[in-house]
Design a protein around this motif. Structure first.
Motif, PDB file in Angstrom:
ATOM      1  N   LEU A  80       0.609   3.686  -3.133  1.00 41.27           N
ATOM      2  CA  LEU A  80      -0.531   4.279  -3.669  1.00 41.27           C
ATOM      3  C   LEU A  80      -0.509   5.797  -3.519  1.00 41.27           C
ATOM      4  N   ARG A  81      -0.896   6.375  -4.589  1.00 40.61           N
ATOM      5  CA  ARG A  81      -0.771   7.879  -4.505  1.00 40.61           C
ATOM      6  C   ARG A  81      -2.401   8.336  -4.849  1.00 40.61           C
ATOM      7  N   VAL A  82      -2.541   9.666  -4.508  1.00 41.79           N
ATOM      8  CA  VAL A  82      -3.912  10.273  -4.670  1.00 41.79           C
ATOM      9  C   VAL A  82      -4.094  10.428  -6.359  1.00 41.79           C
ATOM     10  N   SER A  86       0.799  -1.100   0.079  1.00 39.03           N
ATOM     11  CA  SER A  86       0.046  -0.183  -0.055  1.00 39.03           C
ATOM     12  C   SER A  86       0.873   1.264   0.031  1.00 39.03           C
ATOM     13  N   GLY A 141      -1.824   7.046   7.464  1.00 43.21           N
ATOM     14  CA  GLY A 141      -1.580   6.830   6.007  1.00 43.21           C
ATOM     15  C   GLY A 141      -2.861   6.196   5.494  1.00 43.21           C
ATOM     16  N   ILE A 175      -6.211   5.065   3.489  1.00 43.22           N
ATOM     17  CA  ILE A 175      -6.372   5.153   2.244  1.00 43.22           C
ATOM     18  C   ILE A 175      -8.001   5.569   2.158  1.00 43.22           C
ATOM     19  N   PRO A 191      -4.368   0.605   5.344  1.00 33.92           N
ATOM     20  CA  PRO A 191      -3.258  -0.062   4.507  1.00 33.92           C
ATOM     21  C   PRO A 191      -2.774  -1.608   4.668  1.00 33.92           C
ATOM     22  N   ARG A 223      -4.660  10.218   1.021  1.00 38.93           N
ATOM     23  CA  ARG A 223      -3.814   9.294   1.855  1.00 38.93           C
ATOM     24  C   ARG A 223      -3.369  10.237   3.022  1.00 38.93           C
ATOM     25  N   ARG A 224      -3.912   9.932   4.180  1.00 38.67           N
ATOM     26  CA  ARG A 224      -3.865  10.888   5.393  1.00 38.67           C
ATOM     27  C   ARG A 224      -3.971  10.223   6.582  1.00 38.67           C
ATOM     28  N   GLY A 282      -5.782  -2.776   0.392  1.00 38.39           N
ATOM     29  CA  GLY A 282      -6.362  -2.183   1.521  1.00 38.39           C
ATOM     30  C   GLY A 282      -7.411  -3.006   1.930  1.00 38.39           C
ATOM     31  N   VAL A 332      -8.216   6.833  -5.785  1.00 33.67           N
ATOM     32  CA  VAL A 332      -7.694   7.179  -4.483  1.00 33.67           C
ATOM     33  C   VAL A 332      -7.862   8.716  -4.443  1.00 33.67           C
ATOM     34  N   THR A 354     -10.994   6.249  -0.882  1.00 30.27           N
ATOM     35  CA  THR A 354     -11.332   6.214  -2.162  1.00 30.27           C
ATOM     36  C   THR A 354     -12.622   6.390  -2.542  1.00 30.27           C
TER      37      THR A 354
END
Length: 305
Positions: free
Chosen positions: A104-106, A101, A142, A144, A189, A129-130, A167, A126, A146
C-alpha cells in the motif's frame, strides 16, 4: 475494484462487548463497547481491534442477517492491537481473505467496510504510511492512514483493490492532507497479524516477552515529552509521577520524542524490570526507579465458556 461488495459485507459482524464496571480499563474505555469484527477463517474466527474486547465477560456478534451469536474473547495482543473472538456458534458467512499491506502506497484507493447497521462501504485513499506513537505506551510501525474518515472505524476492514483485507480500523486521528488538517482513520497493517496469528489462536498471546509498562499517558511537544496522566494503580502512580511532569531521560539517555521514550523503556528488559527515569517538575529534576509491570497482569481474564 472488481470484487463482490455484498459478499465482503457479509464477512463483517457487529460486535458488542460487556466489561465489568470494576475492570481496569472500564474507566477509560467504558463497560459496553461496540464496533466491528471480521470473519477471517473457515471456523468463523473473528478479528477485531483489541480494545473492544479487553476484559470483556460477554461478547455478542451480529451477522448480516441480524442473527446474534455469543463469542469468547480469545486473545488481545498489546503490541499490535489485534484481538480475536471465537464465536460459540459458527456464523454462516464466508471468511475474508488476508491480503498484503506491504504494497500500500500513499495515494492508493481502498474501501472501508463496517457492519451494514453502522454505515455503507466508503471509498478512501491512503494519505500516509508512517510510524504511529500513541499516548498509552503504544508504538506501531508502518501504520496506514486513510481519508475521508469513516464514522464507525473500530474494527472496520480496509479492503484493497483485489478485495483483500489489508488493515484493521483502530483510531480517528487528525492528519494533514494537501496542507490542510482533516479527520482520518488509522489502520493496523494486516501483515503484522500473520506472524502471530497461530500463537494468538493457540496460546492467547504472541510468543514474545512482555514489555515493561509504567501506566503513563504522554504527549510530545516541540522535542519534549510531557505526562498528561497516569493510570490508577499503575507503577507511575506508585512512583508519584504526575500530570505535567517532563520526562527528560530513561537511564542516561535523553528523551525527545514519544518513540524515543518507548523504545528506550522497552530496551531495558522484560516486564518487571526497574526503569531509571528522570522527570522534571517545577524546574526540579527527580531521579526515580520505577518498577515496571506486565500490563496484562492488571486486566481481568475472560471466562471460559
Amino acid at each position: 475494484m472488481a470484487f463482490d461488495n455484498q459478499l465482503i459485507g457479509r464477512s463483517i459482524v457487529k460486535l458488542r462487548a460487556v466489561v465489568p464496571e470494576d475492570a481496569f480499563t472500564a474507566g477509560m474505555l467504558g463497560s459496553e463497547r461496540i464496533g466491528n469484527g471480521i470473519v477471517i477463517n473457515s471456523d468463523g474466527l473473528i478479528l477485531t481491534i483489541g480494545y473492544l474486547i479487553t476484559e470483556a465477560t460477554d461478547v455478542w456478534l451480529t451477522v448480516n442477517d441480524g442473527h446474534e451469536v455469543a463469542g469468547h474473547a480469545l486473545a488481545y495482543d498489546q503490541v499490535t492491537g489485534f484481538g480475536l473472538v471465537l464465536p460459540l456458534e459458527k456464523p454462516a458467512v464466508a471468511a475474508l481473505q488476508l491480503g498484503s499491506s506491504a504494497g500500500l502506497r500513499v495515494g492508493d484507493k481502498a474501501q472501508v467496510v463496517s457492519h451494514p447497521q453502522f454505515a455503507k462501504q466508503q471509498p478512501v485513499h491512503v494519505v500516509a504510511r508512517r510510524e504511529f506513537a500513541g499516548a498509552w505506551e503504544y508504538l506501531l510501525d508502518g501504520a496506514i492512514f486513510t481519508a475521508p474518515a469513516h464514522p464507525h472505524w473500530s474494527g472496520a476492514a480496509l479492503i484493497d483493490d483485489h478485495g483483500l483485507l489489508v488493515g484493521l480500523g483502530s483510531l480517528l486521528v487528525r492528519e494533514t492532507v494537501a496542507d490542510e488538517e482533516t479527520n482520518a482513520n488509522m489502520f493496523v497493517p494486516i501483515d503484522l497479524l500473520k506472524p502471530i496469528l497461530n500463537d494468538l489462536m493457540i496460546r492467547g498471546r504472541a510468543d514474545r516477552q512482555s514489555r515493561p509498562w509504567l501506566g503513563v499517558y504522554a504527549v510530545e511537544v516541540t522535542g519534549r515529552v510531557y505526562v498528561t496522566g497516569v493510570a490508577d494503580g499503575s507503577p507511575a502512580q506508585i512512583a508519584d509521577i504526575r500530570e505535567g511532569d517532563l520526562i527528560s531521560q530513561v537511564g542516561d539517555r535523553d528523551v525527545t520524542t514519544l518513540p524515543d521514550f518507548y523504545r528506550r523503556l522497552w530496551s531495558l528488559g522484560p516486564a518487571g524490570v526497574g526503569v531509571p527515569l528522570t522527570t522534571v517538575r517545577g524546574g526540579t529534576s527527580l531521579h526515580l526507579n520505577v518498577r515496571s509491570v506486565d500490563r496484562t497482569d492488571l486486566l481481568k481474564r475472560p471466562q471460559a465458556h
